[in-house]
Design a protein around this motif. Sequence first.
Motif, short mmCIF file in Angstrom:
data_model
loop_
_atom_site.label_atom_id
_atom_site.label_comp_id
_atom_site.label_asym_id
_atom_site.label_seq_id
_atom_site.Cartn_x
_atom_site.Cartn_y
_atom_site.Cartn_z
N ASP A 232 3.67 7.12 6.00
CA ASP A 232 3.23 7.84 4.82
C ASP A 232 2.00 8.68 5.14
O ASP A 232 1.05 8.20 5.76
CB ASP A 232 2.87 6.85 3.70
CG ASP A 232 4.08 6.11 3.16
OD1 ASP A 232 5.19 6.36 3.68
OD2 ASP A 232 3.92 5.28 2.26
N ALA A 233 2.03 9.93 4.72
CA ALA A 233 0.89 10.82 4.94
C ALA A 233 0.29 11.17 3.57
O ALA A 233 -0.44 10.38 2.99
CB ALA A 233 1.31 12.06 5.70
N VAL A 234 0.63 12.36 3.06
CA VAL A 234 0.11 12.78 1.76
C VAL A 234 1.25 13.36 0.95
O VAL A 234 2.28 13.74 1.50
CB VAL A 234 -1.02 13.83 1.92
CG1 VAL A 234 -2.21 13.22 2.64
CG2 VAL A 234 -0.51 15.05 2.66
N PRO A 235 1.08 13.44 -0.36
CA PRO A 235 2.16 13.97 -1.20
C PRO A 235 2.43 15.45 -0.95
O PRO A 235 1.57 16.20 -0.50
CB PRO A 235 1.65 13.73 -2.63
CG PRO A 235 0.61 12.68 -2.50
CD PRO A 235 -0.04 12.91 -1.18
N MET A 236 3.64 15.84 -1.26
CA MET A 236 4.08 17.22 -1.19
C MET A 236 5.24 17.35 -2.15
O MET A 236 5.52 16.42 -2.93
CB MET A 236 4.52 17.57 0.23
CG MET A 236 5.73 16.78 0.71
SD MET A 236 6.22 17.07 2.42
CE MET A 236 6.63 18.81 2.39
N VAL B 36 5.78 8.03 -4.47
CA VAL B 36 4.45 8.65 -4.41
C VAL B 36 3.43 7.74 -5.10
O VAL B 36 2.34 7.49 -4.57
CB VAL B 36 4.46 10.04 -5.07
CG1 VAL B 36 3.05 10.59 -5.21
CG2 VAL B 36 5.32 11.00 -4.26
N GLU B 37 3.77 7.26 -6.26
CA GLU B 37 2.84 6.43 -7.02
C GLU B 37 2.57 5.11 -6.31
O GLU B 37 1.46 4.55 -6.42
CB GLU B 37 3.40 6.18 -8.42
CG GLU B 37 3.46 7.45 -9.26
CD GLU B 37 4.18 7.25 -10.57
OE1 GLU B 37 4.76 6.15 -10.76
OE2 GLU B 37 4.17 8.18 -11.40
N GLY C 28 -0.69 6.35 0.73
CA GLY C 28 -1.07 7.70 1.12
C GLY C 28 -1.61 8.53 -0.02
O GLY C 28 -2.35 9.48 0.21
N VAL C 29 -1.26 8.20 -1.26
CA VAL C 29 -1.72 9.00 -2.39
C VAL C 29 -3.22 8.90 -2.57
O VAL C 29 -3.84 9.76 -3.20
CB VAL C 29 -0.98 8.56 -3.68
CG1 VAL C 29 -1.54 7.25 -4.21
CG2 VAL C 29 -1.05 9.65 -4.74
N VAL C 30 -3.83 7.87 -1.96
CA VAL C 30 -5.28 7.72 -2.10
C VAL C 30 -6.02 8.88 -1.44
O VAL C 30 -7.14 9.21 -1.83
CB VAL C 30 -5.72 6.36 -1.51
CG1 VAL C 30 -5.78 6.42 0.02
CG2 VAL C 30 -7.06 5.92 -2.08
N SER D 131 0.38 -0.58 -6.97
CA SER D 131 0.27 0.84 -6.70
C SER D 131 -1.17 1.29 -6.75
O SER D 131 -2.00 0.70 -7.46
CB SER D 131 1.09 1.65 -7.71
OG SER D 131 0.48 1.60 -8.99
N VAL D 132 -1.47 2.35 -6.02
CA VAL D 132 -2.80 2.94 -6.04
C VAL D 132 -3.15 3.42 -7.44
O VAL D 132 -4.28 3.21 -7.93
CB VAL D 132 -2.87 4.12 -5.03
CG1 VAL D 132 -4.13 4.95 -5.24
CG2 VAL D 132 -2.81 3.59 -3.61
N THR D 133 -2.20 4.06 -8.11
CA THR D 133 -2.50 4.62 -9.43
C THR D 133 -2.85 3.53 -10.44
O THR D 133 -3.77 3.71 -11.26
CB THR D 133 -1.30 5.43 -9.94
OG1 THR D 133 -0.12 4.61 -9.88
CG2 THR D 133 -1.08 6.67 -9.11
N SER D 134 -2.15 2.39 -10.39
CA SER D 134 -2.46 1.31 -11.35
C SER D 134 -3.84 0.74 -11.08
O SER D 134 -4.59 0.41 -12.02
CB SER D 134 -1.40 0.22 -11.28
OG SER D 134 -1.42 -0.43 -10.01
N LEU D 135 -4.22 0.61 -9.81
CA LEU D 135 -5.54 0.07 -9.48
C LEU D 135 -6.65 1.04 -9.87
O LEU D 135 -7.72 0.62 -10.32
CB LEU D 135 -5.60 -0.23 -7.97
CG LEU D 135 -4.75 -1.43 -7.51
CD1 LEU D 135 -4.69 -1.49 -5.99
CD2 LEU D 135 -5.32 -2.73 -8.07
N VAL D 136 -6.39 2.34 -9.70
CA VAL D 136 -7.39 3.34 -10.09
C VAL D 136 -7.60 3.32 -11.60
O VAL D 136 -8.73 3.37 -12.09
CB VAL D 136 -6.95 4.73 -9.61
CG1 VAL D 136 -7.83 5.82 -10.25
CG2 VAL D 136 -7.05 4.83 -8.10
#
Length: 484
Positions: free
Chosen positions: A203-207, A414-415, A419-421, A446-451
């Motif tokens: 995983d890198a970054v979103p696109m 993605v979520e 990598g989304v971080v 997920s990163v989004t839920s933790l954020v």
Amino acid sequence: MAHMTASSLLETIGARTETDFMGARKIPAAAYWGIQTLRAVENFSITGTTISVYPLLIRALAQIKHAAVLANFELGLIDQTKKDAIQQACENIEQGQLLDQFVVDVIQGGAGTSTNMNANEVIANRALEILGLDRGEYSTIHPNGDVNMGQSTNDVYPTAIRIATIQGTQSLLSAMAHLRRALERKAAEFDDVVKMGRTQLQDAVPMTLGQEFSTYAVMVDEDERRIREGLVHLHEINLGATAIGTGINTHREYAANVCAHLRRITGLPLVTSSNLVEATQDCGAFVLFSGMLKRVAVKLSKVCNDLRLLASGPRAGFAEINLPPRQAGSSIMPGKVNPVIPEVVNQVAFDVIGNDLTITMAAEAGQLQLNAFEPIIARSLFASLTSLTSACTSLADLCIDGITANKEYLRTQVEASIGVVTVLNPLIGYDAATTIARQALASGRSVTSLVLESGLLTAHELDEVLRPERLANPQSDSGERALA
């Protein structure tokens, strides 16, 4: 039916006798080819594939003989009757007639002499027929003395390869443009589909999926440009060089005259090489152009590798996209469907890469004033052009056009991805991003839920930063203003 020998076949259908310096032979009466073609057929039973499978090569040979007879007539070297008959015979072949009379094997010794003589004999006998004479009456129109006047295999054959390659490449360019447009349509369709980009399969970054497919379109477009650039070098010909480049047995004005006629007949901006001795022995233009074809093959294969990965599954793979099903994939596993179109394009690429090596070795093996291995160069070039053209068309029509995306699954990936971080790093800071990444790895959340839970960003801010258009262009002013 009892087996019919060659001699009994000749007795049944009739025969004529032709003679060369090696002796006399019986030739089927109906054949337009003659004794030198017969000897080549007997000597070179290699692939079972005759030069007739390359109609553009046959057409190019006829165009060269056409230009030659016009040049020789203008220089007062051949009379009107012979010129008119030979010209009409050449035009017949240019229009696709008598293709079945080109019977020598595509791989042959003699630097292409058998191919040149096959053309000379067919044209001579067709010209005799036009004059109302029997085939084989070479005292009136001779394959060597008249049809081949001012020529040698050593300038005719490489010139024909160049012309046929230039003409054949137009079909490849059309097929590549067709594939590029299919990829561009798919890129537009997937413009708003968010996914994770990967480097080294991690995983890198979103696109966006649209970006992924637009990349493929750009790759094809770049290669279209490179192919056109490579074609420029094939427009330099050595016609008029005869045996080794000195122009022996030709009129001093012949080379310029024949090139002018050939430009008009082919519609190509052909030019005579400034050094015919060099041009007769150097196959560098074929090596260069084959390298361009290899580049196309390598890139197509890379695209197909990606498609097979992205469509792997349907449950235990990437499963990001769906390739159109084309056939049952297994004789034992029900319901299995394989990525057969990308697989066949991969195999075409392997073949083209092999052809490039063959061309490289054949060009390197030339000795002194001539390269004797141009027949295998021709076969390899034409095979690559033909298969790449078909591969591009098949990939566009049978695969790319029917691809669908698993949009919700991609968004979920993605979520859920660590990598989304990276996208959030400028907004929440490096230390906080590191902490979130560590927590996500440890908990599986997920990163989004933790954020959201930590209060680092609101749901609205997360939605804005993960908008497809911003992920596709994270440096855009519009995206920055939306988060302000």
